[in-house]
Design an enzyme around this catalytic site. Structure first.
Site, PDB file in Angstrom:
ATOM      1  N   GLY A  67      -6.766  -4.757  -3.679  1.00 46.16           N
ATOM      2  CA  GLY A  67      -7.317  -5.351  -2.475  1.00 46.16           C
ATOM      3  C   GLY A  67      -6.388  -6.336  -1.802  1.00 46.16           C
ATOM      4  O   GLY A  67      -5.397  -6.802  -2.382  1.00 46.16           O
ATOM      5  N   ARG A  86      -2.364   8.572   3.428  1.00 47.57           N
ATOM      6  CA  ARG A  86      -2.750   9.334   4.618  1.00 47.57           C
ATOM      7  C   ARG A  86      -1.560   9.710   5.496  1.00 47.57           C
ATOM      8  O   ARG A  86      -1.676  10.550   6.385  1.00 47.57           O
ATOM      9  CB  ARG A  86      -3.788   8.552   5.426  1.00 47.57           C
ATOM     10  CG  ARG A  86      -5.196   8.640   4.839  1.00 47.57           C
ATOM     11  CD  ARG A  86      -6.187   7.863   5.666  1.00 47.57           C
ATOM     12  NE  ARG A  86      -6.100   6.434   5.426  1.00 47.57           N
ATOM     13  CZ  ARG A  86      -6.742   5.505   6.136  1.00 47.57           C
ATOM     14  NH1 ARG A  86      -7.474   5.870   7.173  1.00 47.57           N
ATOM     15  NH2 ARG A  86      -6.633   4.226   5.836  1.00 47.57           N
ATOM     16  N   ASN A 122      -1.893   3.983   9.663  1.00 44.72           N
ATOM     17  CA  ASN A 122      -2.273   4.570   8.383  1.00 44.72           C
ATOM     18  C   ASN A 122      -2.041   6.074   8.316  1.00 44.72           C
ATOM     19  O   ASN A 122      -2.130   6.668   7.239  1.00 44.72           O
ATOM     20  CB  ASN A 122      -3.749   4.287   8.089  1.00 44.72           C
ATOM     21  CG  ASN A 122      -3.993   2.812   7.818  1.00 44.72           C
ATOM     22  OD1 ASN A 122      -3.285   2.201   7.024  1.00 44.72           O
ATOM     23  ND2 ASN A 122      -4.973   2.237   8.489  1.00 44.72           N
ATOM     24  N   ALA A 137      53.239  22.003  28.004  1.00 40.57           N
ATOM     25  CA  ALA A 137      52.041  22.767  27.667  1.00 40.57           C
ATOM     26  C   ALA A 137      52.346  23.863  26.653  1.00 40.57           C
ATOM     27  O   ALA A 137      53.411  24.493  26.695  1.00 40.57           O
ATOM     28  CB  ALA A 137      51.432  23.380  28.920  1.00 40.57           C
ATOM     29  N   GLU A 148     -17.721  -6.020   7.300  1.00 36.17           N
ATOM     30  CA  GLU A 148     -17.190  -4.663   7.327  1.00 36.17           C
ATOM     31  C   GLU A 148     -18.234  -3.720   7.917  1.00 36.17           C
ATOM     32  O   GLU A 148     -19.440  -3.920   7.757  1.00 36.17           O
ATOM     33  CB  GLU A 148     -16.807  -4.210   5.926  1.00 36.17           C
ATOM     34  CG  GLU A 148     -15.699  -5.039   5.282  1.00 36.17           C
ATOM     35  CD  GLU A 148     -14.423  -5.053   6.109  1.00 36.17           C
ATOM     36  OE1 GLU A 148     -14.075  -4.015   6.711  1.00 36.17           O
ATOM     37  OE2 GLU A 148     -13.777  -6.117   6.169  1.00 36.17           O
ATOM     38  N   GLY A 186       0.815  -1.216   0.000  1.00 35.93           N
ATOM     39  CA  GLY A 186       0.000   0.000   0.000  1.00 35.93           C
ATOM     40  C   GLY A 186       0.847   1.263   0.000  1.00 35.93           C
ATOM     41  O   GLY A 186       1.936   1.299   0.567  1.00 35.93           O
ATOM     42  N   ASN A 224      48.001  10.884  30.053  1.00 42.09           N
ATOM     43  CA  ASN A 224      47.241  12.069  30.454  1.00 42.09           C
ATOM     44  C   ASN A 224      47.300  13.089  29.327  1.00 42.09           C
ATOM     45  O   ASN A 224      48.384  13.491  28.890  1.00 42.09           O
ATOM     46  CB  ASN A 224      47.805  12.684  31.736  1.00 42.09           C
ATOM     47  CG  ASN A 224      46.935  13.836  32.218  1.00 42.09           C
ATOM     48  OD1 ASN A 224      45.982  13.645  32.959  1.00 42.09           O
ATOM     49  ND2 ASN A 224      47.270  15.047  31.786  1.00 42.09           N
ATOM     50  N   TYR A 253      40.222  17.667  21.422  1.00 45.48           N
ATOM     51  CA  TYR A 253      39.788  16.913  20.259  1.00 45.48           C
ATOM     52  C   TYR A 253      40.838  15.851  19.960  1.00 45.48           C
ATOM     53  O   TYR A 253      42.014  16.169  19.732  1.00 45.48           O
ATOM     54  CB  TYR A 253      39.612  17.814  19.038  1.00 45.48           C
ATOM     55  CG  TYR A 253      39.410  17.024  17.766  1.00 45.48           C
ATOM     56  CD1 TYR A 253      38.223  16.334  17.547  1.00 45.48           C
ATOM     57  CD2 TYR A 253      40.412  16.938  16.810  1.00 45.48           C
ATOM     58  CE1 TYR A 253      38.047  15.584  16.395  1.00 45.48           C
ATOM     59  CE2 TYR A 253      40.240  16.192  15.655  1.00 45.48           C
ATOM     60  CZ  TYR A 253      39.056  15.511  15.448  1.00 45.48           C
ATOM     61  OH  TYR A 253      38.877  14.761  14.316  1.00 45.48           O
ATOM     62  N   ARG A 271      32.329  10.120  18.513  1.00 47.96           N
ATOM     63  CA  ARG A 271      31.891   9.922  17.134  1.00 47.96           C
ATOM     64  C   ARG A 271      32.279   8.522  16.642  1.00 47.96           C
ATOM     65  O   ARG A 271      32.954   7.768  17.365  1.00 47.96           O
ATOM     66  CB  ARG A 271      32.506  11.011  16.256  1.00 47.96           C
ATOM     67  CG  ARG A 271      31.970  12.414  16.559  1.00 47.96           C
ATOM     68  CD  ARG A 271      32.792  13.481  15.882  1.00 47.96           C
ATOM     69  NE  ARG A 271      32.882  13.281  14.440  1.00 47.96           N
ATOM     70  CZ  ARG A 271      33.717  13.953  13.636  1.00 47.96           C
ATOM     71  NH1 ARG A 271      34.529  14.873  14.161  1.00 47.96           N
ATOM     72  NH2 ARG A 271      33.749  13.715  12.356  1.00 47.96           N
TER      73      ARG A 271
END
Length: 466
Positions: free
Chosen positions: A77, A15, A227, A422, A154, A11, A376, A365, A332
């Site tokens: 049908g 709708r 439906n 650092a 029906e 079908g 670390n 990241y 991710r």
């Protein structure tokens, strides 16, 4: 006895008012036709025939080789749809389940009960029915004095007495396969819609002296055929409640089921706690004794025993036992965390493995990288993995220390026990136990701050005058 299945999925679903083919609309993360096929597979149907029409290519692309297919070129049908499977199944002996591809809430246990009654009664057909106080729009199940089904009427054709019947047809059936196709050959389209109705098979079998039974499910939700978007929402709610109940009865604590979304294929171990606002989707597997949420979004990921994830997003990721993720982390595809790893706030990891005991605590990241044990990685450190054309790998070996605001320009390797100071930008590999520093030496110039302010003020004043 051999079990067969015919899934009606031809079908168009006008709708739904959607570009997406109806049976591919998801309920709890899985397309409706996927739920139905899984259900018939769980009751050991040896062959599953999907009748496709509109959107045939999309349905076949989704289901792949897990089913066989027949095409209903014209939608004439339900009886006509089932008849399309005749070329594949007419010679088979056994029981055939006929079920609609937009009924995702039918349970395997119910189909087993349907088949049991069918077999016990030596029936030619058995109809799955349900009961509701307001069966508006449904075909009514009319039973004879002995309780067997004599016809399905029906609603538009019901007499006042028949209209008062509360038992209705769900559109799911169990048939003797040979008798099904023999009766389908006698179905006509002499009706207002000029369609071939599967419900006419019931009357044909009864008129032939065959036994037709009805099994009434106690769960109204199983009768829902989707439906439109309202029915889709209703099915979603019922499925969510069913899934949450299953997990809670298996020993999972869900603090607030109404604000928690769990997909149909998700697995969760006992004594795990799920906090509100959490969404768990796809083929996610969560172990025992985990704490998930609040406000976590997890899709197609694996989380081992004792791990904790909160306020974070995981997609195609793996989290080891006793690891912690979040708050506000993003794992991710390809992110793999070992046991006891800590990934803290505002950390993004992509296509990278981080081994046991290592820490990426905040604002970093890590992409296309291999990080060893007990490493670390300081605040603001990143692997610079993309040059605009190619992705390159960063390797950080066991016991290394990477200071805050370090840029590791891939491809590069930091050896075991190495120390990266650092603020450094590392473009060459660092050997085991070496200290790497890559930044200009600091100079303090007396009185220069006052001169800089004076210059800045003069520039500002000239701008105002102009």
């Amino acid at each position: 006895m051999k079990r067969l299945a015919i899934i009606l999925a031809a079908g168009q679903g006008k709708r739904m008012k959607s570009k997406l083919y109806k049976v591919l609309h998801p309920v709890c993360g899985k397309p409706m036709v996927g739920h139905v096929l899984d259900t018939v597979k769980q009751i050991q149907c040896e062959r599953s025939i999907v009748v496709v029409g509109h959107g045939a290519d999309a349905v076949q692309s989704y289901l792949g080789t897990s089913a066989e297919y027949v095409l209903q070129e014209e939608q004439l049908g339900t009886g006509h749809a089932v008849k399309q499977a005749e070329s594949l199944l007419a010679s088979e002996e056994g029981i055939t389940i006929v079920i609609c591809g937009d009924t995702p809430l039918v349970k395997p246990e119910t189909l087993e009960e349907l088949i049991a009654l069918h077999t016990k009664s030596n029936a030619a057909a058995t109809v799955l029915s349900a009961w509701t106080e307001h069966p508006q729009g449904y075909g009514r199940i009319i039973r004879g004095e002995n309780g067997s089904v004599v016809r399905i009427v029906e609603q538009k054709d019901c007499s006042p007495e028949e209209d008062a019947v509360k038992e209705f047809n769900t559109g799911t059936y169990c048939f003797d396969n040979a008798k099904l196709f023999a009766a389908l050959g006698k179905v006509t389209n002499n009706n207002a819609q000029q369609e071939y109705y599967l419900t006419d098979v019931i009357g044909i079998l009864v008129d032939s002296g065959e036994v037709v039974e009805g099994y009434m499910t106690e769960d109204y939700a199983e009768s829902i055929g989707v439906n439109d978007r309202l029915a889709l929402s209703e099915a979603e709610q019922f499925m969510r409640e069913r899934i949450a109940r299953k997990h809670m009865l298996a020993g999972v604590t869900i603090i607030d089921p109404q604000s928690t979304y769990i997909g149909a294929d998700v697995q969760i171990g006992a004594d795990t706690v799920i906090y509100p606002g959490t969404s768990i989707l796809g083929n996610t597997v969560i172990g025992e004794d985990c704490v998930i949420g609040p406000a976590a979004e997890i899709n197609n990921s694996k989380i081992d025993n004792g791990a904790k994830v909160k306020h974070s997003v995981l997609v195609d990721a793996e989290v080891g036992s006793e690891a912690t993720v979040g708050p506000f982390a993003y794992l991710r595809p390809g992110a793999k965390l070992g046991a006891h790893v800590k990934v803290g706030d505002f950390v993004e990891i992509k296509n990278a493995s981080i081994d046991e005991g290592s820490k990426v605590s905040h604002l970093s990241y890590i992409g296309d990288a291999k990080v060893g044990k007990n490493v670390n990685i300081g605040c603001g450190a990143i692997t610079v993995n993309y040059d605009g054309y190619n992705k390159s790998i960063t390797e950080i070996e066991d016991d290394a220390f990477v200071g805050s605001n370090v840029n590791l320009i891939a491809p590069v390797k930091v050896g075991k026990g190495a120390y990266v100071v650092a603020g450094s930008t590392i473009t060459h590999s660092v050997s085991d136990n070496e200290l790497a520093i890559a930044r200009n030496r600091q100079e303090n110039k007396a009185g220069y701050a006052e001169k800089l302010r004076a210059r800045a003020k003069a520039k500002h004043d000239r701008g105002k005058q102009s």
